[in-house]
Design a protein around this motif. Structure first.
Motif, short mmCIF file in Angstrom:
data_model
loop_
_atom_site.label_atom_id
_atom_site.label_comp_id
_atom_site.label_asym_id
_atom_site.label_seq_id
_atom_site.Cartn_x
_atom_site.Cartn_y
_atom_site.Cartn_z
N ILE A 1 0.85 -1.17 0.03
CA ILE A 1 0.05 0.00 -0.20
C ILE A 1 1.01 1.40 -0.01
N LYS A 2 1.84 1.12 0.86
CA LYS A 2 2.94 2.31 0.99
C LYS A 2 4.25 1.74 1.46
N VAL A 3 5.51 2.76 1.29
CA VAL A 3 6.53 2.34 1.74
C VAL A 3 6.93 3.67 2.48
N GLU A 4 7.84 3.48 3.66
CA GLU A 4 8.11 4.56 4.20
C GLU A 4 9.66 4.36 4.89
N LEU A 5 10.21 5.36 4.45
CA LEU A 5 12.01 5.25 5.11
C LEU A 5 12.00 5.74 6.27
N VAL A 6 12.95 4.83 7.10
CA VAL A 6 13.29 5.05 8.46
C VAL A 6 14.81 5.28 8.40
N ASP A 7 15.23 6.31 8.58
CA ASP A 7 16.71 6.59 8.79
C ASP A 7 17.42 6.82 9.70
N ASP A 8 16.61 6.75 10.96
CA ASP A 8 17.01 6.93 12.35
C ASP A 8 16.54 5.72 13.23
N LEU A 9 17.14 4.42 13.10
CA LEU A 9 16.46 3.45 13.67
C LEU A 9 16.34 3.38 15.23
N ILE A 10 17.38 3.95 15.97
CA ILE A 10 17.49 4.01 17.28
C ILE A 10 16.32 5.08 17.79
N ALA A 11 16.33 6.13 16.95
CA ALA A 11 15.03 7.09 17.48
C ALA A 11 14.03 6.22 17.33
N LYS A 12 13.67 5.60 16.37
CA LYS A 12 12.26 5.02 16.15
C LYS A 12 11.94 3.80 17.21
N ILE A 13 13.07 3.17 17.62
CA ILE A 13 13.01 2.08 18.57
C ILE A 13 12.58 2.64 19.92
N LEU A 14 13.42 3.79 20.23
CA LEU A 14 13.20 4.52 21.50
C LEU A 14 12.15 5.26 21.79
N SER A 15 11.34 5.51 20.55
CA SER A 15 10.26 6.24 20.60
C SER A 15 8.95 5.37 21.20
N LYS A 16 9.18 4.14 21.47
CA LYS A 16 8.21 3.22 21.89
C LYS A 16 8.77 3.11 23.34
N ASN A 17 7.67 2.62 24.08
CA ASN A 17 8.21 2.60 25.77
C ASN A 17 9.03 1.16 25.93
N VAL A 18 10.33 1.04 25.45
CA VAL A 18 11.17 -0.30 25.64
C VAL A 18 12.45 0.40 26.04
N GLU A 19 13.25 -0.62 26.42
CA GLU A 19 14.78 -0.18 26.71
C GLU A 19 15.46 -0.82 25.58
N LEU A 20 16.55 -0.26 25.11
CA LEU A 20 17.60 -0.97 24.25
C LEU A 20 18.81 -1.07 24.81
N ARG A 21 19.03 -2.07 25.06
CA ARG A 21 20.52 -2.60 25.84
C ARG A 21 21.60 -3.21 24.90
N PHE A 22 22.76 -2.85 25.08
CA PHE A 22 23.84 -3.56 24.28
C PHE A 22 24.91 -4.41 25.21
N THR A 23 25.21 -5.56 24.74
CA THR A 23 26.02 -6.37 25.21
C THR A 23 27.03 -6.72 24.57
N PRO A 24 28.23 -7.32 24.99
CA PRO A 24 29.16 -8.09 24.11
C PRO A 24 28.75 -9.45 24.03
N ASP A 25 27.76 -10.18 24.81
CA ASP A 25 27.48 -11.53 24.57
C ASP A 25 25.90 -11.79 24.80
N LEU A 26 25.34 -12.22 23.64
CA LEU A 26 23.74 -12.35 23.74
C LEU A 26 23.71 -13.74 24.26
N HIS A 27 24.48 -14.69 24.35
CA HIS A 27 24.22 -16.09 24.86
C HIS A 27 23.71 -15.82 26.25
N ILE A 28 24.26 -15.21 27.12
CA ILE A 28 23.90 -15.08 28.41
C ILE A 28 22.37 -14.69 28.49
N ILE A 29 21.94 -13.87 28.05
CA ILE A 29 20.71 -13.24 28.24
C ILE A 29 19.81 -14.28 27.50
N ARG A 30 19.94 -14.87 26.14
CA ARG A 30 19.26 -15.74 25.59
C ARG A 30 19.06 -16.79 26.59
#
Length: 171
Positions: A121-150
């Motif tokens: 129906i339409k296509v929308e460009l999203v060029d600031d992914l971090i801003a888009k993610i953080l506009s929602k009520n979520v936390e974005l965390r970074f880690t050197p090892d995803l295995h532990i949290i998984r």
């Protein structure tokens, strides 16, 4: 609304394709519902662990996973993906829902499939992914090892989505 995320800006028609993850499924066009679309504001191959509170999540798991947060959903990504997330542009295609059906094998994940060609129906460009993610009520965390949290998430009662984990750094 249903969505498809791509790094390509000019897809006119989505044609059904076989799925490597579900080889018995007839070729399909995949889409994600609005509730889970947030999980896809990442470069395609970026491994991530997303977890959230569900009706069945135990009080002890809420305490363990959310005691230091005021949000209901947390997204965890490997450190090495930060720059790629910062620099990636995505295109969000909106699909008509009429030919799609909920993918029953993973109904809580919000996946829908169509076995017919789909014209967006339409296509929308999203060029600031971090801003888009953080506009929602979520936390974005970074880690050197995803295995532990998984591993912690898999042995808990939180609801979750683990995406592209095959691309995580091998530990």
């Amino acid at each position: 609304m249903l969505y498809h995320f791509s790094e390509e800006s000019d897809i006119q028609v989505f044609k059904p394709r076989p799925s490597m993850a579900h080889p018995k499924l007839d070729p399909a066009v995949w889409a994600i519902d609005e509730e889970h679309a947030l999980h896809y504001y990442f470069p395609r191959d970026c491994p991530r662990v997303i977890y959230w509170k569900a009706d069945w999540t135990s009080k002890s798991d809420i305490c363990e996973f959310f005691s230091d947060s005021k949000v209901d959903k947390i997204i965890v990504v490997e450190n090495r993906w930060l720059e790629r997330i910062r620099n990636k542009k995505l295109y969000v295609y909106t699909f008509p829902e009429d030919t799609f059906k909920l993918f029953e094998e993973a109904k809580t994940a919000g996946y829908h499939v169509s076995h017919e060609e789909v014209v967006p129906i339409k296509v929308e460009l999203v060029d600031d992914l971090i801003a888009k993610i953080l506009s929602k009520n979520v936390e974005l965390r970074f880690t050197p090892d995803l295995h532990i949290i998984r591993d912690r998430v898999l042995s808990s009662t939180v609801d979750f989505s683990i995406i592209r984990f095959r691309n995580a750094i091998k530990q």
